[in-house]
Scaffold this active site. Structure first.
Site, mmCIF file in Angstrom:
data_model
loop_
_atom_site.group_PDB
_atom_site.id
_atom_site.type_symbol
_atom_site.label_atom_id
_atom_site.label_comp_id
_atom_site.label_asym_id
_atom_site.label_seq_id
_atom_site.Cartn_x
_atom_site.Cartn_y
_atom_site.Cartn_z
ATOM 1 C CG ASN A 111 -1.799 1.226 1.318
ATOM 2 O OD1 ASN A 111 -2.410 1.601 0.310
ATOM 3 N ND2 ASN A 111 -1.893 1.870 2.472
ATOM 4 C CG HIS A 113 -0.627 6.279 4.617
ATOM 5 N ND1 HIS A 113 -2.007 6.284 4.635
ATOM 6 C CD2 HIS A 113 -0.228 7.133 5.597
ATOM 7 C CE1 HIS A 113 -2.420 7.094 5.593
ATOM 8 N NE2 HIS A 113 -1.367 7.617 6.192
ATOM 9 C CB SER A 140 5.012 5.237 4.190
ATOM 10 O OG SER A 140 5.412 6.305 5.022
ATOM 11 C CG ASP A 149 -2.742 3.520 6.720
ATOM 12 O OD1 ASP A 149 -2.753 2.949 5.615
ATOM 13 O OD2 ASP A 149 -3.531 4.450 6.999
HETATM 14 C C1 GRF Z 1 -2.700 8.892 -2.699
HETATM 15 O O1 GRF Z 1 -2.352 10.054 -2.003
HETATM 16 C C2 GRF Z 1 -2.378 7.665 -1.896
HETATM 17 O O2 GRF Z 1 -1.225 7.800 -1.110
HETATM 18 C C3 GRF Z 1 -3.587 7.547 -1.004
HETATM 19 O O3 GRF Z 1 -4.657 7.900 -1.825
HETATM 20 C C4 GRF Z 1 -4.211 8.770 -2.854
HETATM 21 C C5 GRF Z 1 -4.594 8.136 -4.152
HETATM 22 O O4 GRF Z 1 -4.367 8.977 -5.243
HETATM 23 N N1 GRF Z 1 -3.654 6.238 -0.422
HETATM 24 P P1 GRF Z 1 -4.445 8.395 -6.715
HETATM 25 O O5 GRF Z 1 -5.815 7.743 -6.886
HETATM 26 O O6 GRF Z 1 -3.331 7.404 -6.894
HETATM 27 O O7 GRF Z 1 -4.302 9.578 -7.617
#
Ligand code: GRF
Length: 194
Positions: A111, A113, A140, A149
């Site tokens: 994932n 984050h 991260s 997370d």
């Molecule tokens: C990103 O900031 C990611 O870290 C978080 O959700 C957002 C997704 O953005 N988990 P995208 O759909 O990849 O543009």
């Protein structure tokens, strides 16, 4: 060259990280291919991005599984296995997973984050970093475990918080770092698997 690792990217919306991963996989030296984009929401913009790039894109609509998160996840798992997926990359997948999917993909699900974990798990990461007066922020990539997370970190990127930053400005700076970090960490991860 050895077979590239078949990666599925799970999204819920825009899909800019998905797009970055698709772009990275265009390099013949990249150790992974994006074999599937999958969303829990049919309206996710990232599905169209994937299709435009010639990548299979499917929605497993959570509304088809009312009050049945586990059934929804079993359907996702079936789609992943039908596509012969080896590694799952969550990228803006905005639904907390149950042990059904987490345990099925333990050690093979990543994932991204938008914070320097363990700081600011969950939502509103940029607002909280600004409110705390932090001097830096970042993103991260971690392995997914049942705690949200919380899984082991695989990589981080840092960006400065600048005077006058608001949430949108900070989010944009962090997102640009995400688009560099995720392909790099996923590539290292897939190389280590082989
Ligand atoms: C990103 O900031 C990611 O870290 C978080 O959700 C957002 C997704 O953005 N988990 P995208 O759909 O990849 O543009």
């Amino acid at each position: 060259m050895t077979q590239r690792t078949r990666v599925a990217v799970l999204i819920s919306g825009r899909g800019s990280n998905l797009e970055a991963l698709i772009g990275a996989a265009r390099d013949p030296a990249c150790p992974f291919e994006i074999a599937l984009a999958l969303s829990n929401k049919p309206e996710a913009g990232g599905l169209a991005t994937a299709r435009a790039a010639g990548i299979d894109a499917v929605a497993v609509d959570q509304r088809d599984f009312p009050k049945d998160r586990e059934g929804h996840e079993r359907a996702i798992d079936a789609a992943l296995r039908a596509a012969k997926i080896e590694v799952v990359a969550l990228a803006g997948y905005m639904r907390i997973l149950t042990p059904v999917l987490v345990e099925a993909w333990a050690g093979r699900m990543l994932n991204i984050h938008p914070s320097l974990l363990p700081l600011y798990p969950g939502l509103d990461t940029h607002g909280r970093a600004l409110a705390a007066g932090d001097g830096e922020a970042g993103c991260s990539v971690h392995l997914v475990t049942v705690g949200v997370d919380e899984g082991p970190l695989l990589g981080q990127a840092r960006v400065p918080i600048l005077p006058g930053d608001d949430e949108a400005a900070l989010a944009e700076r962090v997102l640009a770092a995400e688009h560099q970090l995720y392909p790099a960490v996923l590539a290292d991860f897939c190389r280590a698997l082989k």
